[in-house]
Design a protein around this motif. Structure first.
Motif, PDB file in Angstrom:
ATOM      1  N   GLY A  52       0.813  -1.208   0.000  1.00  0.00           N
ATOM      2  CA  GLY A  52       0.000   0.000   0.000  1.00  0.00           C
ATOM      3  C   GLY A  52       0.848   1.259   0.000  1.00  0.00           C
ATOM      4  N   ASN A  53       0.429   2.241  -0.791  1.00  0.00           N
ATOM      5  CA  ASN A  53       1.121   3.520  -0.872  1.00  0.00           C
ATOM      6  C   ASN A  53       0.076   4.634  -0.848  1.00  0.00           C
ATOM      7  OD1 ASN A  53       2.494   5.880  -1.596  1.00  0.00           O
ATOM      8  ND2 ASN A  53       3.859   4.822  -3.015  1.00  0.00           N
ATOM      9  N   LEU A  59      -4.315   3.468 -10.543  1.00  0.00           N
ATOM     10  CA  LEU A  59      -3.482   2.357 -11.009  1.00  0.00           C
ATOM     11  C   LEU A  59      -2.794   2.695 -12.329  1.00  0.00           C
ATOM     12  CD1 LEU A  59      -6.010  -0.545 -10.270  1.00  0.00           C
ATOM     13  CD2 LEU A  59      -4.025   0.105  -8.901  1.00  0.00           C
ATOM     14  N   LEU A  60      -2.721   3.987 -12.634  1.00  0.00           N
ATOM     15  CA  LEU A  60      -2.154   4.429 -13.906  1.00  0.00           C
ATOM     16  C   LEU A  60      -0.728   3.909 -14.119  1.00  0.00           C
ATOM     17  CD1 LEU A  60      -2.233   6.293 -16.450  1.00  0.00           C
ATOM     18  CD2 LEU A  60      -1.318   8.106 -14.968  1.00  0.00           C
ATOM     19  N   HIS A  61       0.073   3.882 -13.040  1.00  0.00           N
ATOM     20  CA  HIS A  61       1.477   3.484 -13.189  1.00  0.00           C
ATOM     21  C   HIS A  61       1.639   2.022 -13.590  1.00  0.00           C
ATOM     22  CE1 HIS A  61       0.280   2.346  -9.174  1.00  0.00           C
ATOM     23  NE2 HIS A  61       1.363   1.627  -9.005  1.00  0.00           N
ATOM     24  N   LEU A  62       0.537   1.251 -13.525  1.00  0.00           N
ATOM     25  CA  LEU A  62       0.594  -0.166 -13.913  1.00  0.00           C
ATOM     26  C   LEU A  62       0.002  -0.407 -15.298  1.00  0.00           C
ATOM     27  CD1 LEU A  62      -0.536  -1.746 -10.509  1.00  0.00           C
ATOM     28  CD2 LEU A  62       1.794  -1.389 -11.328  1.00  0.00           C
ATOM     29  N   ARG A  63      -0.348   0.674 -15.984  1.00  0.00           N
ATOM     30  CA  ARG A  63      -1.039   0.521 -17.274  1.00  0.00           C
ATOM     31  C   ARG A  63      -0.251  -0.358 -18.248  1.00  0.00           C
ATOM     32  NH1 ARG A  63      -2.265   5.821 -20.710  1.00  0.00           N
ATOM     33  NH2 ARG A  63      -4.050   6.067 -19.321  1.00  0.00           N
ATOM     34  N   ILE A  91       4.718  -4.675  -5.951  1.00  0.00           N
ATOM     35  CA  ILE A  91       3.855  -3.787  -6.737  1.00  0.00           C
ATOM     36  C   ILE A  91       3.178  -2.820  -5.772  1.00  0.00           C
ATOM     37  CG2 ILE A  91       1.899  -3.655  -8.310  1.00  0.00           C
ATOM     38  CD1 ILE A  91       2.458  -6.533  -9.131  1.00  0.00           C
ATOM     39  N   GLU A  92       3.468  -1.535  -5.904  1.00  0.00           N
ATOM     40  CA  GLU A  92       2.836  -0.536  -5.049  1.00  0.00           C
ATOM     41  C   GLU A  92       1.483  -0.136  -5.639  1.00  0.00           C
ATOM     42  OE1 GLU A  92       5.389   2.729  -4.155  1.00  0.00           O
ATOM     43  OE2 GLU A  92       6.646   1.502  -2.825  1.00  0.00           O
ATOM     44  N   VAL A  93       0.487  -0.096  -4.761  1.00  0.00           N
ATOM     45  CA  VAL A  93      -0.879   0.212  -5.202  1.00  0.00           C
ATOM     46  C   VAL A  93      -1.507   1.210  -4.235  1.00  0.00           C
ATOM     47  CG1 VAL A  93      -1.237  -2.025  -6.325  1.00  0.00           C
ATOM     48  CG2 VAL A  93      -1.795  -1.757  -3.900  1.00  0.00           C
ATOM     49  N   PRO A  94      -2.505   1.971  -4.694  1.00  0.00           N
ATOM     50  CA  PRO A  94      -3.197   2.905  -3.794  1.00  0.00           C
ATOM     51  C   PRO A  94      -4.042   2.172  -2.766  1.00  0.00           C
ATOM     52  CG  PRO A  94      -4.226   2.891  -5.962  1.00  0.00           C
ATOM     53  CD  PRO A  94      -2.984   2.060  -6.074  1.00  0.00           C
ATOM     54  N   LEU A  95      -4.303   2.842  -1.662  1.00  0.00           N
ATOM     55  CA  LEU A  95      -5.155   2.257  -0.633  1.00  0.00           C
ATOM     56  C   LEU A  95      -6.570   2.094  -1.185  1.00  0.00           C
ATOM     57  CD1 LEU A  95      -3.974   4.261   2.511  1.00  0.00           C
ATOM     58  CD2 LEU A  95      -2.875   2.354   1.303  1.00  0.00           C
ATOM     59  N   GLY A  96      -7.188   0.959  -0.853  1.00  0.00           N
ATOM     60  CA  GLY A  96      -8.511   0.643  -1.394  1.00  0.00           C
ATOM     61  C   GLY A  96      -8.458  -0.318  -2.556  1.00  0.00           C
ATOM     62  N   THR A  97      -7.255  -0.840  -2.859  1.00  0.00           N
ATOM     63  CA  THR A  97      -7.100  -1.763  -3.983  1.00  0.00           C
ATOM     64  C   THR A  97      -7.445  -3.186  -3.552  1.00  0.00           C
ATOM     65  OG1 THR A  97      -5.365  -0.420  -5.002  1.00  0.00           O
ATOM     66  CG2 THR A  97      -5.478  -2.730  -5.656  1.00  0.00           C
TER      67      THR A  97
END
Length: 331
Positions: A52-53, A59-63, A91-97
């Motif tokens: 979590g970050n 999730l744009l950075h994982l497109r 893999i860093e993802v936003p909170l709520g993923t």
């Protein structure tokens, strides 16, 4: 949903690392050519880990990061040397993923806290070397274990916005204007439907240096639970909001009917949404006199707090903040 720089759904082909094979080596020294088994264990295959970050909100950075492959573990070696573990992929993802297996549809991981790390796709275990199998009755085992394979498959990451309050209303109800007035957020505002195509977050400053987070979500339309308009991609974001603020414009032809339509869309999508706390705000109320406010108030549900507000004149905004704070801090 992928609009500009906002992406809230990504498919990923994920493959964790294979475990290294154990060694079946025998020690040989100058004075003892049969010194016994000394084969080391294989290393573990690399994990695929979600982290979590709180600085990410999409999730744009994982497109373009669609194939994720972790490193295999190294084989065991002589002299009881264990092979190194395969490098993990974080893999860093936003909170709520939330992370799902596409084949089963099962939710596997949920990230809710900054710095939270969860192994999503575990690497294969390394095999045991022959030294592990030595015993009093088997002094020279000639076998070792192969490494276990990693796991592979199509996965999905889905973001559901984390906010204290979610704004619910028809397109052009004044949600974005309200957000820009009570927070520092700068959403796009225009006099036509579906100005907001992606969620916007803002922090509301409250009394005594307290604050709470509010989300302006794309406008809902009748039939949204069937996927009409922005449909499911709008509705999934409000599942995380403990309080829902319904905005109905003062110039609506039937305020109660509009509220009932919005409520029905939530119920048809997920009946558990009706368990949340509701507050009803009549926006654009600067065009109303006291007599019209009284008439509209008589139409509204008696069990839901309501307030008349105007983002232009600041009317009722302090009262609205009080209602929201009370709802957020009352069980």
């Amino acid at each position: 949903m992928e609009r500009g720089n906002f992406v809230d759904y990504i498919r990923i082909s994920a493959k964790s690392g294979k475990g290294g094979a154990g060694s079946a080596h025998f020690m040989r020294t100058k004075y003892n050519p049969e010194a016994g088994p000394d084969g080391g264990d294989g290393g573990r295959g690399g994990h695929i880990i979600l982290k979590g970050n709180s600085q990410l909100w999409t999730l744009l950075h994982l497109r373009w990061y669609k194939n994720v492959v972790a490193e295999d573990g190294a084989n065991g070696r002589d002299n009881n040397s264990t092979g190194h573990n395969g490098a993990d992929v974080i893999i860093e993802v936003p909170l709520g993923t939330q992370a799902f297996d596409e084949e089963t549809g099962e939710m596997e991981v949920e990230i809710l806290h900054d710095g939270q790390e969860v192994i999503w796709v575990p690497g294969g275990q390394g095999g045991r070397g022959n030294a592990y199998f030595k015993s009093a009755t088997n002094q020279a085992p000639e076998y070792s274990q192969p490494g276990m394979p990693g796991k592979e498959g199509w996965k999905a990451l889905e973001l559901k916005m984390l906010a204290d309050v979610g704004l619910v209303g028809f397109p052009n109800a004044g949600k974005s204007t309200l957000l820009s007035t009570i927070t520092a957020a700068k959403p796009k505002i225009a006099d036509y439907a579906f100005t907001t195509l992606t969620p916007n977050l803002g922090m509301v400053a409250y009394r005594n240096d307290r604050s709470f987070c509010i989300a302006d979500l794309p406008g809902i339309i009748e039939g949204a639970h069937e996927g009409k308009g922005l449909g499911h991609r709008f509705l999934r974001h409000i599942e995380r909001n403990p309080v829902l603020l319904f905005l109905i414009p003062a110039d609506s032809q039937d305020h109660r009917k509009d509220f009932d339509i919005l409520l029905n869309e939530l119920e048809q999508y997920n009946s558990e949404l009706l368990d949340k706390k509701f507050i009803l705000a009549i926006s654009k109320s600067d065009m109303l006199d006291d007599e019209l406010k009284t008439a509209i108030a008589e139409e509204l549900p008696t069990d839901i707090p309501h307030v008349f507000i105007s983002s232009v004149t600041q009317q009722g905004l302090s009262e609205l903040k009080d209602l929201l704070w009370q709802a957020l801090n009352t069980k």
